[in-house]
Motif scaffolding. Sequence first.
Motif, PDB file in Angstrom:
ATOM      1  N   LEU A   6     -43.626 -99.156  34.330  1.00  0.00           N
ATOM      2  CA  LEU A   6     -44.736-100.002  33.941  1.00  0.00           C
ATOM      3  C   LEU A   6     -45.368 -99.683  32.593  1.00  0.00           C
ATOM      4  CD1 LEU A   6     -46.436 -99.916  37.401  1.00  0.00           C
ATOM      5  CD2 LEU A   6     -44.768-101.511  36.527  1.00  0.00           C
ATOM      6  N   ALA A   7     -45.100 -98.536  32.034  1.00  0.00           N
ATOM      7  CA  ALA A   7     -45.863 -98.092  30.886  1.00  0.00           C
ATOM      8  C   ALA A   7     -45.857 -99.007  29.709  1.00  0.00           C
ATOM      9  CB  ALA A   7     -45.330 -96.748  30.423  1.00  0.00           C
ATOM     10  N   LEU A   8     -44.691 -99.389  29.247  1.00  0.00           N
ATOM     11  CA  LEU A   8     -44.626-100.245  28.062  1.00  0.00           C
ATOM     12  C   LEU A   8     -45.409-101.519  28.285  1.00  0.00           C
ATOM     13  CD1 LEU A   8     -43.451-100.828  25.297  1.00  0.00           C
ATOM     14  CD2 LEU A   8     -41.519-101.888  26.416  1.00  0.00           C
ATOM     15  N   LEU A   9     -45.334-102.060  29.467  1.00  0.00           N
ATOM     16  CA  LEU A   9     -45.990-103.329  29.754  1.00  0.00           C
ATOM     17  C   LEU A   9     -47.473-103.276  29.524  1.00  0.00           C
ATOM     18  CD1 LEU A   9     -44.065-104.132  32.961  1.00  0.00           C
ATOM     19  CD2 LEU A   9     -43.543-104.548  30.591  1.00  0.00           C
ATOM     20  N   LEU A  10     -48.062-102.199  29.921  1.00  0.00           N
ATOM     21  CA  LEU A  10     -49.507-102.127  29.817  1.00  0.00           C
ATOM     22  C   LEU A  10     -49.939-102.213  28.368  1.00  0.00           C
ATOM     23  CD1 LEU A  10     -51.995-102.088  31.111  1.00  0.00           C
ATOM     24  CD2 LEU A  10     -51.840 -99.696  31.518  1.00  0.00           C
ATOM     25  N   LEU A  11     -49.236-101.524  27.506  1.00  0.00           N
ATOM     26  CA  LEU A  11     -49.566-101.608  26.090  1.00  0.00           C
ATOM     27  C   LEU A  11     -49.268-103.012  25.565  1.00  0.00           C
ATOM     28  CD1 LEU A  11     -48.182 -98.205  24.835  1.00  0.00           C
ATOM     29  CD2 LEU A  11     -50.533 -98.867  25.179  1.00  0.00           C
ATOM     30  N   VAL A  12     -48.183-103.585  26.040  1.00  0.00           N
ATOM     31  CA  VAL A  12     -47.802-104.904  25.584  1.00  0.00           C
ATOM     32  C   VAL A  12     -48.835-105.945  25.978  1.00  0.00           C
ATOM     33  CG1 VAL A  12     -46.084-106.724  25.847  1.00  0.00           C
ATOM     34  CG2 VAL A  12     -45.367-104.371  25.613  1.00  0.00           C
ATOM     35  N   ALA A  13     -49.554-105.698  27.046  1.00  0.00           N
ATOM     36  CA  ALA A  13     -50.535-106.668  27.527  1.00  0.00           C
ATOM     37  C   ALA A  13     -51.567-106.996  26.481  1.00  0.00           C
ATOM     38  CB  ALA A  13     -51.233-106.129  28.762  1.00  0.00           C
ATOM     39  N   LEU A  14     -51.680-106.144  25.452  1.00  0.00           N
ATOM     40  CA  LEU A  14     -52.650-106.389  24.398  1.00  0.00           C
ATOM     41  C   LEU A  14     -52.390-107.705  23.679  1.00  0.00           C
ATOM     42  CD1 LEU A  14     -52.571-102.822  22.941  1.00  0.00           C
ATOM     43  CD2 LEU A  14     -54.465-103.870  24.106  1.00  0.00           C
ATOM     44  N   VAL A  15     -51.185-108.214  23.802  1.00  0.00           N
ATOM     45  CA  VAL A  15     -50.834-109.413  23.067  1.00  0.00           C
ATOM     46  C   VAL A  15     -51.586-110.640  23.538  1.00  0.00           C
ATOM     47  CG1 VAL A  15     -48.978-111.021  22.632  1.00  0.00           C
ATOM     48  CG2 VAL A  15     -48.540-108.607  22.576  1.00  0.00           C
ATOM     49  N   GLN A  16     -51.845-110.736  24.817  1.00  0.00           N
ATOM     50  CA  GLN A  16     -52.420-111.963  25.339  1.00  0.00           C
ATOM     51  C   GLN A  16     -53.894-111.790  25.668  1.00  0.00           C
ATOM     52  OE1 GLN A  16     -49.917-113.735  28.363  1.00  0.00           O
ATOM     53  NE2 GLN A  16     -48.161-112.559  27.644  1.00  0.00           N
ATOM     54  N   PRO A  17     -54.754-112.745  25.287  1.00  0.00           N
ATOM     55  CA  PRO A  17     -56.188-112.641  25.489  1.00  0.00           C
ATOM     56  C   PRO A  17     -56.615-112.792  26.930  1.00  0.00           C
ATOM     57  CG  PRO A  17     -55.637-114.792  24.616  1.00  0.00           C
ATOM     58  CD  PRO A  17     -54.374-113.965  24.567  1.00  0.00           C
ATOM     59  N   SER A  18     -55.812-113.430  27.781  1.00  0.00           N
ATOM     60  CA  SER A  18     -56.183-113.568  29.172  1.00  0.00           C
ATOM     61  C   SER A  18     -54.944-113.556  30.032  1.00  0.00           C
ATOM     62  CB  SER A  18     -56.955-114.876  29.400  1.00  0.00           C
ATOM     63  OG  SER A  18     -56.138-115.987  29.105  1.00  0.00           O
ATOM     64  N   ALA A  40     -49.939-101.414  39.580  1.00  0.00           N
ATOM     65  CA  ALA A  40     -49.651-100.069  39.072  1.00  0.00           C
ATOM     66  C   ALA A  40     -50.070 -99.930  37.619  1.00  0.00           C
ATOM     67  CB  ALA A  40     -48.162 -99.765  39.227  1.00  0.00           C
ATOM     68  N   LEU A  41     -49.844-100.983  36.845  1.00  0.00           N
ATOM     69  CA  LEU A  41     -50.254-100.971  35.444  1.00  0.00           C
ATOM     70  C   LEU A  41     -51.761-100.841  35.313  1.00  0.00           C
ATOM     71  CD1 LEU A  41     -47.939-103.715  33.925  1.00  0.00           C
ATOM     72  CD2 LEU A  41     -47.969-101.297  33.330  1.00  0.00           C
ATOM     73  N   ARG A  42     -52.491-101.521  36.184  1.00  0.00           N
ATOM     74  CA  ARG A  42     -53.951-101.414  36.158  1.00  0.00           C
ATOM     75  C   ARG A  42     -54.383 -99.965  36.361  1.00  0.00           C
ATOM     76  NH1 ARG A  42     -57.352-106.168  38.991  1.00  0.00           N
ATOM     77  NH2 ARG A  42     -56.785-107.882  37.581  1.00  0.00           N
ATOM     78  N   ASP A  43     -53.814 -99.308  37.345  1.00  0.00           N
ATOM     79  CA  ASP A  43     -54.164 -97.916  37.624  1.00  0.00           C
ATOM     80  C   ASP A  43     -53.865 -97.031  36.425  1.00  0.00           C
ATOM     81  OD1 ASP A  43     -55.049 -98.458  40.172  1.00  0.00           O
ATOM     82  OD2 ASP A  43     -53.182 -97.855  41.160  1.00  0.00           O
ATOM     83  N   LEU A  44     -52.699 -97.230  35.842  1.00  0.00           N
ATOM     84  CA  LEU A  44     -52.249 -96.380  34.747  1.00  0.00           C
ATOM     85  C   LEU A  44     -53.177 -96.445  33.542  1.00  0.00           C
ATOM     86  CD1 LEU A  44     -49.762 -94.549  34.426  1.00  0.00           C
ATOM     87  CD2 LEU A  44     -48.620 -96.446  33.287  1.00  0.00           C
TER      88      LEU A  44
END
Length: 209
Positions: A6-18, A40-44
């Motif tokens: 999940l790690a990369l995804l969490l950082l990638v989430a910065l791309v979208q505003p919602s 899991a990403l939320r927890d991380l």
Amino acid sequence: MKLGTLALLLLVALVQPSWSPAAQQTGASAESPALTTRLALRDLWVEHIFWVRNYAVANQTGQRQQAEVAATQVVDNAKAIAGSIAPLYGQPAADQLLKLLAGHWGAIKGYSDATLAKNDAGKKAAVAELTSNAKAIAKFLSDANPNLPEDALVSMLGAHGGHHVAQIDQLAKGGFAGEAMTWQAMRKHMLVLADTLGAALVKQFPDKF
């Protein structure tokens, strides 16, 4: 889906505003791999801001032992985030991400330390490092996932770094009411990151979900 993926995804989430539009595209249902990934990403990433805040508070109040424990937890969390991308992107990518996350933490810690020392030059240097690191992380994530625009990542990662800086400044000045608001904004931002990141991962690797 293991937490590690999940790690990369969490950082990638910065791309979208919602998250809502992206989440709807995943078709995630209860107990689905996509939903497991999102949670899991939320927890991380909430853990990331939790331990960084603990360090800032302990550092500002001279609690050396508490600050050391918090710093150790920040590093352990970064290792977990970096290690999480290895199953999908390989160990070399995980190692590179860890170096970038170490730079992120180093800049935040440097800003906190400079603030405590009332070192304006040190604070300025830390902000410059944080900004440069955000651009490096954005490039890494954009290269890893063709669905992620680099300029959007730079903007979102910059906002994340700005939250850290604002929080440290507020704690240093005793602006606790303002810091409470900043914390809420940081946490909301992390949840958006996690949710959107989960959707981005499903889109890039639909066969895994």
